[in-house]
Every structure is written in C-alpha cells, then in structure tokens.
Design a protein around this motif. Structure first.
Motif, PDB file in Angstrom:
ATOM      1  N   TYR A 104      54.957  28.493 -21.389  1.00  0.00           N
ATOM      2  CA  TYR A 104      54.098  29.489 -20.736  1.00  0.00           C
ATOM      3  C   TYR A 104      54.882  30.768 -20.498  1.00  0.00           C
ATOM      4  N   THR A 105      54.254  31.884 -20.810  1.00  0.00           N
ATOM      5  CA  THR A 105      54.763  33.193 -20.435  1.00  0.00           C
ATOM      6  C   THR A 105      53.588  33.998 -19.901  1.00  0.00           C
ATOM      7  N   SER A 106      53.699  34.456 -18.674  1.00  0.00           N
ATOM      8  CA  SER A 106      52.603  35.217 -18.075  1.00  0.00           C
ATOM      9  C   SER A 106      52.395  36.531 -18.833  1.00  0.00           C
ATOM     10  N   ARG A 107      51.224  37.107 -18.683  1.00  0.00           N
ATOM     11  CA  ARG A 107      50.876  38.310 -19.442  1.00  0.00           C
ATOM     12  C   ARG A 107      51.793  39.478 -19.128  1.00  0.00           C
ATOM     13  N   ASP A 108      52.345  39.505 -17.908  1.00  0.00           N
ATOM     14  CA  ASP A 108      53.248  40.597 -17.549  1.00  0.00           C
ATOM     15  C   ASP A 108      54.710  40.237 -17.773  1.00  0.00           C
ATOM     16  N   GLY A 109      54.976  39.004 -18.244  1.00  0.00           N
ATOM     17  CA  GLY A 109      56.328  38.582 -18.539  1.00  0.00           C
ATOM     18  C   GLY A 109      57.172  38.241 -17.333  1.00  0.00           C
ATOM     19  N   LEU A 110      56.585  38.219 -16.130  1.00  0.00           N
ATOM     20  CA  LEU A 110      57.360  37.961 -14.923  1.00  0.00           C
ATOM     21  C   LEU A 110      57.626  36.477 -14.690  1.00  0.00           C
ATOM     22  N   CYS A 111      56.891  35.600 -15.367  1.00  0.00           N
ATOM     23  CA  CYS A 111      57.080  34.156 -15.206  1.00  0.00           C
ATOM     24  C   CYS A 111      57.026  33.482 -16.566  1.00  0.00           C
ATOM     25  N   SER A 112      57.938  32.539 -16.782  1.00  0.00           N
ATOM     26  CA  SER A 112      57.899  31.731 -17.998  1.00  0.00           C
ATOM     27  C   SER A 112      58.369  30.317 -17.694  1.00  0.00           C
ATOM     28  N   LEU A 113      57.850  29.379 -18.463  1.00  0.00           N
ATOM     29  CA  LEU A 113      58.176  27.957 -18.319  1.00  0.00           C
ATOM     30  C   LEU A 113      58.398  27.342 -19.687  1.00  0.00           C
ATOM     31  N   GLU A 114      59.378  26.466 -19.783  1.00  0.00           N
ATOM     32  CA  GLU A 114      59.574  25.609 -20.953  1.00  0.00           C
ATOM     33  C   GLU A 114      59.816  24.208 -20.418  1.00  0.00           C
TER      34      GLU A 114
END
Length: 323
Positions: A104-114
C-alpha cells in the motif's frame, strides 16, 4: 474446510445486492504502541468496494487523533478478490489459504506498507463442526454472517511501515479474517473479536457476544474460538471477559477460557494503543485496542476489536428525546 479458493469470490445469487465479501488484516509494532489494520469490503453484484487503512499509536480517544485514516468507498470492485489492486494504492495477493501479501502507498505518498502474512495454524472455518463444536448443525447461533462463510486465522505478519518521515519494522502475530455471504449491514448488533497472545507457543482467539445495558458494555457468551498450544489447535468450549474502559475504548481486560481437553486459561491485559475506527463500514464502528497480555510469567501482545453497529449505539447510548 478453508482452501485457497475461499480468498476468491464465491458462487452466489447474482440478483442479491446484499452479497458481501471482506478481507481484514491486523498488524502492530507492540514495542512502540502502534496498532493498524487493513479492511476491504466488496459488493460484487453491485460492482463496488470500500477500503480502509487505519493506523494509530498510543491512546487515541477521538477519530481525529488517529495517525493515518484512509477510507475510500465506491471504488470499482476487483474481478478477482484473491489478487487485486485498488485505486487507493492497495495491492493484495493470496498465494494460498495460509500465505497472503499486502502492499500500500497512500495517494499523497505519506504512508506505505509492505506486509507478508503467514498462518501459524490452518485457518478456522466457522461452519465446520470439526473445528467449531458450537456449529454442530453447521451454524453458530447469534449472527447469520458467521454461517454464510467466515474464515478466522492467526498469522505472523512481517514487513515495513513508513508513515510520514519515520519507518518501522513489523514482526507480530495478529489476526486475519475473510467473510462472504448476504449481509444487510443494518448496524443493529455488536460482537467482540478477541486475540490473546501469550508467547510463541500459546495464543487464542475468541468471539464473544457484546451487549450494552444501562450504557455499559457487557461481554456475553462465547460464540466460538480456539487456543493454539505448542502448535496444536484446540477448540474452545467456553470463554468470558470483563473490561474497564474510557468511553468505549478498553483500557484493561481479564479473560478466561476453556478448551475441549478441559484446560483452563486466564490472562490479564493492559491497553497500550487504542482508537475508535468509525469508517471501516458506514454501518458500524470498530473500537480496536492493542493489549499487553500477561499470565504468570507469560507475556504477549494482541488485539481486542469491539465491533458495534451505529444504529445499536444510538438505541443504547443516546439521551432520551425531549418535548
């Protein structure tokens, strides 16, 4: 019996607009009091889906205190529920009934998960009396959703979380859930999903009734559950819990449960992270709390998730109308 095919869409009446399939993964960084989850709800006959990714640290008493809260609805439903990418930046793949992967990468790039999720035991089928004695006739009393189709599991979740300017390593034992079947989502009920982790060789899962009496939450009888002892999964025959809370969020809990071999377990939990999750489903709220559990010299971390319909909350908690 749960198989890899249960992560795909199931056969259904194509005219039933209430047909719903969901997938839910909890994750945490206990040493830093970080709690999070991913939830996807689909209405394949309507061609739409809703997705929520929520993360909080410590005690968050109000929705605006959550540290990440990305909830988007009326996205196009994926063709294959076992392998998809959504417009909100979430990708999911079920390699088998025991192995799943999230990105997951949020649309604004402030959060990501692997994240990679690997089952620590075969997932439980709520309709299988060999796994759930309470389903002796193929049904668990109290909620039709369990009897349409419900997978409950525990997995080791490993990966990375990046939130704003910080990065975290995830390595935890947490719950995974998959459901399917007709569902009106009226929001007129409550139930609690309880994971009790007490180390690598002792962990349990319980579903309890949840009622509100005199504006106080009361946990009722065990609907079903299991304990994993040294790798052996045993069904639970009874279970109970009491809790203290601030507003609707659990701050401490005591749990007791008994397996089919007559062994009784007790544990005490203290909340290290909590947050009210009002947008995973428009009909309901999830009060998700990460607890530090102890029993003797055993210590572990896992979640309580009290799911309550917002209609039920209004009936039970709102002030009387005045003339």
């Amino acid at each position: 019996m749960i198989t890899a095919a249960d992560y795909k869409f199931h056969e259904r009446d194509s005219t039933d607009d209430t047909w719903t399939e969901t997938v839910f993964q909890i994750f945490s960084v206990p040493e830093l009091g970080i709690s999070g989850n991913i939830y996807v709800l689909t209405r394949p006959n309507l061609g739409v889906c809703h997705c929520s990714i929520e993360i909080h640290q410590g005690l968050c008493m109000h929705p605006w205190q959550l540290h990440h809260n990305d909830s988007q609805m009326h996205m196009r439903c994926p063709e294959d529920f076992s392998d998809f990418t959504l417009p909100n930046g979430l990708t999911f793949k079920a390699h088998s009934e025991r192995e799943q992967e999230w990105s997951y990468t949020s649309r604004d790039g402030l959060c990501s998960l692997e994240l990679k999720s690997s089952a620590v035991c075969d997932p439980t089928d709520a309709r299988d009396p060999n796994q759930v004695p309470q389903a002796s006739n193929g049904e668990v009393k109290g909620y039709a959703g369990w009897n349409n189709g419900h997978l409950e599991g525990k997995s080791r979740v490993v990966g990375t979380l990046k939130l704003r300017d910080k990065s975290y390593t995830i390595d935890c034992i947490e719950g995974v859930n998959k459901s399917w079947g007709p569902r009106n989502d009226w929001g007129n009920k409550g139930a609690s999903w309880i994971h009790v982790d007490l180390g690598e060789d002792l962990t349990a899962f319980l579903v309890l009734d949840l009622d509100i009496e005199g504006r106080q939450v009361r946990y009722g009888s065990l609907k079903y559950g299991y304990v994993l002892v040294g790798g052996e999964r045993r069904p639970l025959l009874s279970g109970e819990m009491t809790a203290t809370r601030s507003d609707m969020l659990v701050t401490s809990a005591k749990v007791r449960f008994e397996d089919d071999q007559g062994d009784v377990y007790e544990a005490v939990g203290q909340t290290i992270a909590a947050g009210p999750w009002y947008n995973f489903n428009p009909s309901s709220v999830g009060y998700q709390c990460l607890l530090r559990w102890t029993s003797g010299d055993r210590v572990g971390h896992s979640h309580i998730a009290d799911f309550v319909g917002q209609y039920y909350l209004s009936l039970s908690m709102a002030d009387d109308l005045y003339d």
